[in-house]
Enzyme design. Sequence first.
Site, short mmCIF file in Angstrom:
data_model
loop_
_atom_site.label_atom_id
_atom_site.label_comp_id
_atom_site.label_asym_id
_atom_site.label_seq_id
_atom_site.Cartn_x
_atom_site.Cartn_y
_atom_site.Cartn_z
N ASP A 274 -3.12 -3.11 -0.18
CA ASP A 274 -3.24 -1.78 0.39
C ASP A 274 -4.70 -1.35 0.44
OD1 ASP A 274 -2.13 0.41 1.50
OD2 ASP A 274 -1.08 1.10 -0.29
N LYS B 167 0.61 4.25 14.60
CA LYS B 167 0.15 3.03 13.92
C LYS B 167 0.14 1.84 14.86
CE LYS B 167 4.75 1.78 12.14
NZ LYS B 167 5.52 1.37 10.96
N CYS C 234 -0.80 5.36 -1.27
CA CYS C 234 -1.58 6.34 -0.50
C CYS C 234 -2.01 7.56 -1.30
CB CYS C 234 -0.81 6.78 0.74
SG CYS C 234 0.26 5.54 1.47
N GLN D 218 1.06 -4.85 -2.85
CA GLN D 218 0.62 -4.67 -1.47
C GLN D 218 -0.89 -4.73 -1.40
OE1 GLN D 218 1.82 -0.90 0.29
NE2 GLN D 218 2.46 -1.97 2.14
N HIS E 245 -4.65 4.22 6.96
CA HIS E 245 -3.87 3.37 6.06
C HIS E 245 -3.85 1.97 6.67
CE1 HIS E 245 -1.61 6.98 4.32
NE2 HIS E 245 -2.18 7.47 5.41
N HIS F 225 -7.28 2.09 2.12
CA HIS F 225 -7.38 3.33 2.89
C HIS F 225 -8.84 3.58 3.21
CE1 HIS F 225 -3.49 3.63 0.86
NE2 HIS F 225 -3.12 4.23 1.97
#
Length: 639
Positions: free
Chosen positions: A384, A466, A335, A382, A512, A386
């Site tokens: 991931d 979330k 992040c 991950q 996220h 954003h």
Amino acid sequence: MITVSLPDGAQRSLDGPMDGLAFAGTIAKSLAKRAIALKVDGVMKDLATVIDKDCALEVIVADTPDGLELLRHDAAHVMAQAVQELYPDTQVTIGPVIENGFYYDFAREERFRPEDLPLIEARMSEIVDRNTPLVREVWDRDEAVRIFKDMGEAYKAELIESIPAGEEIGVYRQGEWFDLCRGPHLPSTGHLGKAFKLTHIAGAYWRGDARNEMLQRIYGTAWATEKQLKDYLTMLEEAERRDHRRIGREMELFHFQEEAPGMAFWHPSGWTLYKTLQAYMSRKLIRAGYHEINTPTLVDRRLWETSGHWEKFRENMFISESDHARTMAVKPMSCPGHVQVFNQGLKSYRDLPLRLSEFGACVRNEPSGALHGLMRVRGFVQDDAHIFCTEEQINSETQSFCHLLEEIYRDLGFEDIRIMFADRPEVRTGSDDVWDRAEQALEEATKASGLPYEMNPGEGAFYGPKLEFHLRDAIGRSWQCGTLQVDFNLPTLLGATYVGEDSNRHVPVMLHRAILGSMERFIGILIEQYEGRFPLWLAPVQAVVASITNDVDDYARKVLAELENAGLRATLDIRNEKINYKVREHSLAHVPAIMVVGKQEQEKESVSMRRLGCKDQTRLSLGKAIEGLVDEARPPDRR
């Protein structure tokens, strides 16, 4: 007059105080027979609790989620009593409920053995047959410490000493045996029933700290009925058969070793599977408007302090001290790095939403006792991403993400998806006003997506609410993989801004999101979902060419070359072994297609195709066989 509100909205009036069992009887005699506890204004209470004021009330029975949790709680206590009756030199420590079961940690010099478990189970059944009432007592804190110390229960005494002075000390007594506990509990041991099973023994550090003593943990499961227990044990057997660690060894996908605990060593076939899945994900994300980036693995602690992760996750971070006295941390998540990419250059509202994705290599210092193959590792990647957007774009971005996630799960073979909405936790950053806005925005977006969801109170991230996406696998297990988190706080902490239509600076909202979560864990789930029998597009080796005699080795090589030219992942087996041996070996390795070639196949430019799981084989022309495999091996996003 006391007014009681029931879960269905109905209300009942009581002339005076009444305990829970009597109240259940006013609704139905059958309910009174099944009742095991109450939920008063949302809080679980003993069935003996007296209702003496207006409240919302629910009568709890065994075959409900709350009822099962209570059964398992009591099963842990009954197990602890059984252990101490059989092995009086044992100290009890803690025994919580876990998913589908319970455990209790014991301090004992002699090791428990698997053959001890049936003896403990038998004594548990005896305790159930005694039908001993469970009675709650409130003790003075110092007196409780003294009593447990006098009994030689040093761990219990330490637990009580850690409770702040002035807090109530609850003890539950079942006959002569008692234990420290907040409760609630069943009315008696007989209410537990006998649908329980002790499953295995493991080691565990006292209070989960590797610096403390090693204890012995006994795991068990408990259910409301014998059928539920039988179904669960059958599922465990199936899970054992599908264990990704065993299949990983058989297929030579990966291994672990002591020199790198919690870190996978990927073998060629395993890495092929890994890269195939990653390439599919990359294509899906690029088409969905994501920009793939890469951020540093080692970052100065000051960034983690500013982001708030240092305080929250410090104990799970690996630290490095450099020659220049700088403290660096290996990233446990991506992040803060993504915010740094966003912060480079001036951003306008026209640039939003900006979707940044990364297959981010992360490391977390997970406890050694928690490591479990690919399912719980220290080093992982991950998927991931954003999304930096305006507050008004949360709705559309949430809907787009939910639909993308559904597509990907469906492509990978998962149809059953459950969504949990997790709101603000007790420990969090940001004001209540910010949390109100974030929760409202996420709730409106989730409803707009048309997807049903359940509440998971207090389980949000420390910076925002979330969505958790739980997928159910082929044998009914639930795995939480995907997540979408609405964050109004981290962009503010890290100085992220964009220029709005009003020419002023504004802080973007940061979403996220992950779909697979940990690549390693998701591959472990895939291995068990398919039992190693992957669909052709995912299979590390899609076909093997196996010769019957060495006279056709040149033809076998030609078949291999044509398979490879067609883009298929294929291998050659021209060993001097019988064809039945070769077929059996490649079947055990879960190769989807075995192309057998002999003199007849050579003469007719054909192959005898045997598919995994089929006893019969089909002779096809080489061109037709390859054409069929190429079509089947096309990834879902390219069909």
